[in-house]
Write an enzyme that holds these catalytic residues in place. Structure first.
Site, mmCIF file in Angstrom:
data_model
loop_
_atom_site.group_PDB
_atom_site.id
_atom_site.type_symbol
_atom_site.label_atom_id
_atom_site.label_comp_id
_atom_site.label_asym_id
_atom_site.label_seq_id
_atom_site.Cartn_x
_atom_site.Cartn_y
_atom_site.Cartn_z
ATOM 1 N N ASP A 203 18.039 -86.318 18.831
ATOM 2 C CA ASP A 203 16.928 -87.035 19.577
ATOM 3 C C ASP A 203 16.954 -88.343 20.063
ATOM 4 O OD1 ASP A 203 14.582 -87.941 20.266
ATOM 5 O OD2 ASP A 203 13.392 -87.158 18.662
ATOM 6 N N ALA B 4 17.380 -86.957 29.531
ATOM 7 C CA ALA B 4 16.543 -88.162 29.987
ATOM 8 C C ALA B 4 14.973 -88.063 29.727
ATOM 9 C CB ALA B 4 16.635 -88.474 31.245
ATOM 10 N N THR C 17 19.416 -92.500 38.671
ATOM 11 C CA THR C 17 18.336 -92.180 39.907
ATOM 12 C C THR C 17 18.055 -92.991 41.051
ATOM 13 O OG1 THR C 17 15.978 -91.924 40.138
ATOM 14 C CG2 THR C 17 16.645 -93.156 38.368
ATOM 15 N N TYR D 164 9.657 -95.779 34.825
ATOM 16 C CA TYR D 164 10.777 -94.766 34.510
ATOM 17 C C TYR D 164 12.150 -95.268 35.339
ATOM 18 C CZ TYR D 164 13.792 -90.919 36.157
ATOM 19 O OH TYR D 164 14.795 -89.976 36.491
HETATM 20 P P1 NDP Z 1 15.096 -82.382 33.002
HETATM 21 O O1 NDP Z 1 13.752 -83.077 33.004
HETATM 22 O O2 NDP Z 1 15.113 -80.916 33.608
HETATM 23 O O3 NDP Z 1 15.323 -82.221 31.509
HETATM 24 C C1 NDP Z 1 15.465 -83.397 30.646
HETATM 25 C C2 NDP Z 1 16.203 -83.119 29.379
HETATM 26 O O4 NDP Z 1 16.248 -84.095 28.589
HETATM 27 C C3 NDP Z 1 15.659 -81.688 28.667
HETATM 28 O O5 NDP Z 1 16.746 -81.053 28.149
HETATM 29 C C4 NDP Z 1 14.728 -82.684 27.619
HETATM 30 O O6 NDP Z 1 14.722 -81.939 26.425
HETATM 31 C C5 NDP Z 1 15.725 -83.855 27.331
HETATM 32 N N1 NDP Z 1 15.211 -84.892 26.544
HETATM 33 C C6 NDP Z 1 14.084 -85.458 26.846
HETATM 34 N N2 NDP Z 1 13.781 -86.244 25.776
HETATM 35 C C7 NDP Z 1 14.446 -85.969 25.072
HETATM 36 C C8 NDP Z 1 14.993 -86.656 23.665
HETATM 37 N N3 NDP Z 1 14.054 -87.651 23.122
HETATM 38 N N4 NDP Z 1 15.932 -86.276 23.117
HETATM 39 C C9 NDP Z 1 16.878 -85.358 23.504
HETATM 40 N N5 NDP Z 1 16.714 -84.790 24.563
HETATM 41 C C10 NDP Z 1 15.533 -85.249 25.319
HETATM 42 O O7 NDP Z 1 16.056 -83.399 33.697
HETATM 43 P P2 NDP Z 1 17.141 -83.109 35.087
HETATM 44 O O8 NDP Z 1 18.001 -82.147 34.713
HETATM 45 O O9 NDP Z 1 16.191 -82.842 36.069
HETATM 46 O O10 NDP Z 1 17.642 -84.627 35.209
HETATM 47 C C11 NDP Z 1 18.945 -84.745 34.731
HETATM 48 C C12 NDP Z 1 19.299 -86.227 35.106
HETATM 49 O O11 NDP Z 1 19.006 -86.617 36.455
HETATM 50 C C13 NDP Z 1 18.397 -87.164 34.312
HETATM 51 O O12 NDP Z 1 19.358 -88.255 33.811
HETATM 52 C C14 NDP Z 1 17.343 -87.803 35.402
HETATM 53 O O13 NDP Z 1 16.891 -89.099 35.106
HETATM 54 C C15 NDP Z 1 18.277 -87.753 36.685
HETATM 55 N N6 NDP Z 1 17.404 -87.495 37.678
HETATM 56 C C16 NDP Z 1 16.460 -86.217 37.892
HETATM 57 C C17 NDP Z 1 15.750 -86.421 39.095
HETATM 58 C C18 NDP Z 1 14.873 -85.116 39.300
HETATM 59 O O14 NDP Z 1 14.231 -84.981 40.380
HETATM 60 N N7 NDP Z 1 14.479 -84.501 38.212
HETATM 61 C C19 NDP Z 1 16.104 -87.161 40.149
HETATM 62 C C20 NDP Z 1 16.925 -88.150 40.079
HETATM 63 C C21 NDP Z 1 17.787 -88.405 38.759
HETATM 64 P P3 NDP Z 1 13.468 -81.157 26.042
HETATM 65 O O15 NDP Z 1 13.262 -79.700 26.737
HETATM 66 O O16 NDP Z 1 13.345 -80.898 24.616
HETATM 67 O O17 NDP Z 1 12.334 -81.901 26.569
#
Ligand code: NDP
Length: 286
Positions: free
Chosen positions: A31, A55, A96, A120
């Site tokens: 976590d 994230a 990002t 964010y």
């Molecule tokens: P998602 O929102 O699809 O997934 C986020 C992941 O992070 C999930 O697996 C979630 O798990 C996990 N997570 C969130 N909080 C925690 C926590 N406290 N501990 C452990 N795991 C956690 O992300 P994306 O795949 O879309 O994004 C990947 C990367 O790209 C990130 O760094 C994001 O900032 C960056 N990014 C994303 C963009 C977008 O449009 N989505 C745009 C630009 C950059 P759970 O299912 O448990 O919540």
């Protein structure tokens, strides 16, 4: 020795698991709101590389939860980077376009001045600074407008709204590069492999889909590809207020990742076709 991925259920994390034999850690295994678990996990698994695909991505909610966003997006990746630098193993961290303020029309270069306009974006910048200061074989990959067949994203929202409505109003004055999560996953693996051989490639890079487009035109492309007749009306950001501000200019200049790692910008239209084919195939199979 394996590649350790933080995040299991997210868009990029799922594509990483589809692409390579990685160990992916879900929230209940690591976590990130407790950043010290990151170094402990790296100590436990002794991986040959680490990719952070986890994230806090709830951009609007982060305005109310900036401390939590800072833990997950700022201090947790800092701990990962420090643990990787101590072991001299590659660390790839995703960031990002939201670290920029979105001014002007020129594509942002990796060393351009950052000035986030949302909680964010600020939390992601805390992570970037921590990772950079840790040094070692790290790469920060800033990406934008991520989409895939899984999880929450603009493509899936449009497909569901477009099936119910005749017309949608979509923001036309934010410009960026939609990026298939599968292409990001491939880029992460390529960068990891090259960093293992050459630490001089460490640094910050941009990786986003081509060509640049607006959300409104992206919506039109989604409907055309899906065969939906929903009409898209252009609106401006001021007509679609959200708790968090978003950059108007999200164009990312991706030339350095091509020069250093040989990774070109992915064609988002091809990525869109691929995931829509995937959806059609699943319907067909059911
Ligand atoms: P998602 O929102 O699809 O997934 C986020 C992941 O992070 C999930 O697996 C979630 O798990 C996990 N997570 C969130 N909080 C925690 C926590 N406290 N501990 C452990 N795991 C956690 O992300 P994306 O795949 O879309 O994004 C990947 C990367 O790209 C990130 O760094 C994001 O900032 C960056 N990014 C994303 C963009 C977008 O449009 N989505 C745009 C630009 C950059 P759970 O299912 O448990 O919540």
């Amino acid at each position: 020795m394996t590649i350790l991925v933080f995040g299991k259920t997210g868009q990029v994390a799922r594509e990483l698991q589809a692409l390579a034999a990685v160990v992916a850690l879900a929230r209940d295994e690591a976590d990130l709101s407790v950043p010290s678990v990151c170094a402990a996990a790296i100590e436990q698994y002794r991986p040959r590389a680490v990719i952070n695909a986890a994230a806090y991505t709830a951009v609007d909610r982060a305005e109310e939860e900036e401390d939590l966003a800072n833990q997950i997006n700022g201090f947790a990746p800092t701990q990962m980077a420090q643990a990787c630098a101590a072991r001299d193993i590659p660390f790839v961290h995703l960031s990002t376009d939201y670290v920029f303020d979105g001014s002007g029309n020129a594509p942002w270069r990796p060393d351009d001045r950052t000035r986030p306009i949302s909680a964010y974006g600020r939390s992601k910048l805390v992570g970037e600074k921590g990772v950079t200061e840790a040094g070692g074989r790290y790469a920060i990959l800033r990406t934008s407008w991520v989409f895939s067949a899984h999880g929450q994203n603009f493509v899936k929202t449009m497909l569901s709204l477009g099936a119910e409505r005749d017309q949608l109003r979509v923001v036309a004055d934010q410009i960026g590069g939609p990026t298939p999560a599968a292409a990001i996953a491939q880029a992460c693996i390529t960068v990891t492999d090259q960093l293992a051989k050459d630490s001089a490639k460490a640094g910050s890079y941009h990786f986003a889909g081509a060509p640049y487009t607006s959300w409104a035109d992206f919506a039109r492309a989604i409907f055309a590809e899906a065969g939906l007749t929903c009409d898209v009306a252009n609106i401006v950001t001021a007509d679609y207020l959200t708790p968090a501000c978003r950059p108007a200019n999200s164009r990312l200049d991706c030339s350095s990742i091509e020069e250093v790692f040989g990774i070109g910008r992915p064609d988002w239209q091809a990525g869109l076709s691929a995931i829509l084919q995937d959806f059609k195939q699943k319907d067909f199979d059911q």
